[in-house]
Design an enzyme around this catalytic site. Structure first.
Site, mmCIF file in Angstrom:
data_model
loop_
_atom_site.group_PDB
_atom_site.id
_atom_site.type_symbol
_atom_site.label_atom_id
_atom_site.label_comp_id
_atom_site.label_asym_id
_atom_site.label_seq_id
_atom_site.Cartn_x
_atom_site.Cartn_y
_atom_site.Cartn_z
ATOM 1 N N ASP A 1 -16.797 14.820 -3.300
ATOM 2 C CA ASP A 1 -17.487 14.509 -4.551
ATOM 3 C C ASP A 1 -17.962 13.049 -4.565
ATOM 4 O O ASP A 1 -17.380 12.194 -3.900
ATOM 5 C CB ASP A 1 -16.545 14.665 -5.754
ATOM 6 N N TYR A 2 -18.933 12.802 -5.415
ATOM 7 C CA TYR A 2 -19.429 11.440 -5.661
ATOM 8 C C TYR A 2 -18.262 10.474 -5.949
ATOM 9 O O TYR A 2 -18.225 9.355 -5.476
ATOM 10 C CB TYR A 2 -20.370 11.527 -6.875
#
Ligand code: URA
Length: 240
Positions: free
Chosen positions: A108-109
């Protein structure tokens, strides 16, 4: 006559994407063969005879294979390009690695840690497909504490949306400053799976870091830096 292969396999052999992502590219109308738009996944091509275009650019077989480990910082997307123009993990390597490479799976970011990148679609398939059950280990810092029952539920498997997660290895490492540190190993790779697993037992993940894939460890690689995998690591991941 050249070898006949499925279009998605050829795209993976060219180092453009994993086989699964190549399928999505075909379905999304990004691929042409000999000038004709192809959206059917069963299509086969002859290597050397048929011309394949992705996003209207010709692709060719990747001659040298790259296998790279990156320590991904928070604030980067695990894609080659981003529709919102956010920085991508490939931006962290592009000055030094001139070949087209893509991330193996996704962090994920807001997750940091071990991310593999390659131009070998078969390698990406081997590491990410759930049927091979490659372990991925994370260090999660959660806000507040977790109950014994919560830990037991994570170990047994929890219900997330429409599925139940496989049993996980879970170990509580530390608790201080309002955060509890937990090591968790899973072999599935659903979207935001670790965060959702903790949510399912009433906990919120404040920080998440991946520290290993199988026996391949991030070690002391600095944040934002990368290194080539050793041939031993590549062989191990291909055959584990
Ligand atoms: N699980 C998550 O929730 N996020 C990741 O980035 C990886 C696994």
């Amino acid at each position: 006559m050249g070898e006949i292969v499925r279009l998605q396999k050829y795209i993976a052999m060219c180092g453009v994407a994993s086989r699964r992502n190549a399928e999505t590219m075909i379905e999304n109308g990004r691929v042409k063969v000999n000038g004709v738009l192809i959206k059917e996944l069963g299509t086969k091509i002859e290597i050397g005879a048929d011309e394949v275009l992705v996003d209207n650019k010709p692709i060719k077989l990747a001659s040298k294979k790259y296998y790279i480990m990156l320590n991904k910082p928070v604030g980067y997307v695990s894609t080659v390009s981003d529709q919102f123009d956010r920085p991508t993990v490939v931006d962290l390597l592009k000055d030094e690695v001139k070949t087209r490479i893509f991330p193996v799976g996704r962090l994920d970011y807001d997750t940091e840690g071990l991310l593999l990148l390659t131009n070998d679609g078969d390698f990406a398939y081997r590491v990410t497909h759930p049927k091979f059950k490659t372990d991925k280990t994370y260090i999660a810092k959660i806000n507040g504490g977790i109950t014994i029952k919560g830990l037991a539920m994570l170990r047994r498997g929890v219900k997330i949306e429409d599925y139940t997660t496989s049993p996980a290895e879970v170990e509580m490492l530390d608790a201080q400053g309002g955060l509890t540190t937990i090591k968790i190993t899973i072999h599935e790779g659903r979207n935001r799976q670790v965060r959702k697993m903790f949510e399912a037992v009433g906990c919120r993940v404040a920080q998440l870091q991946r520290i290993s894939i199988g026996k391949v460890e991030l070690g002391n690689l600095p944040l934002g830096r990368w290194r080539h995998l050793t041939s031993h690591e590549v062989n191990y991941l291909m055959n584990s």
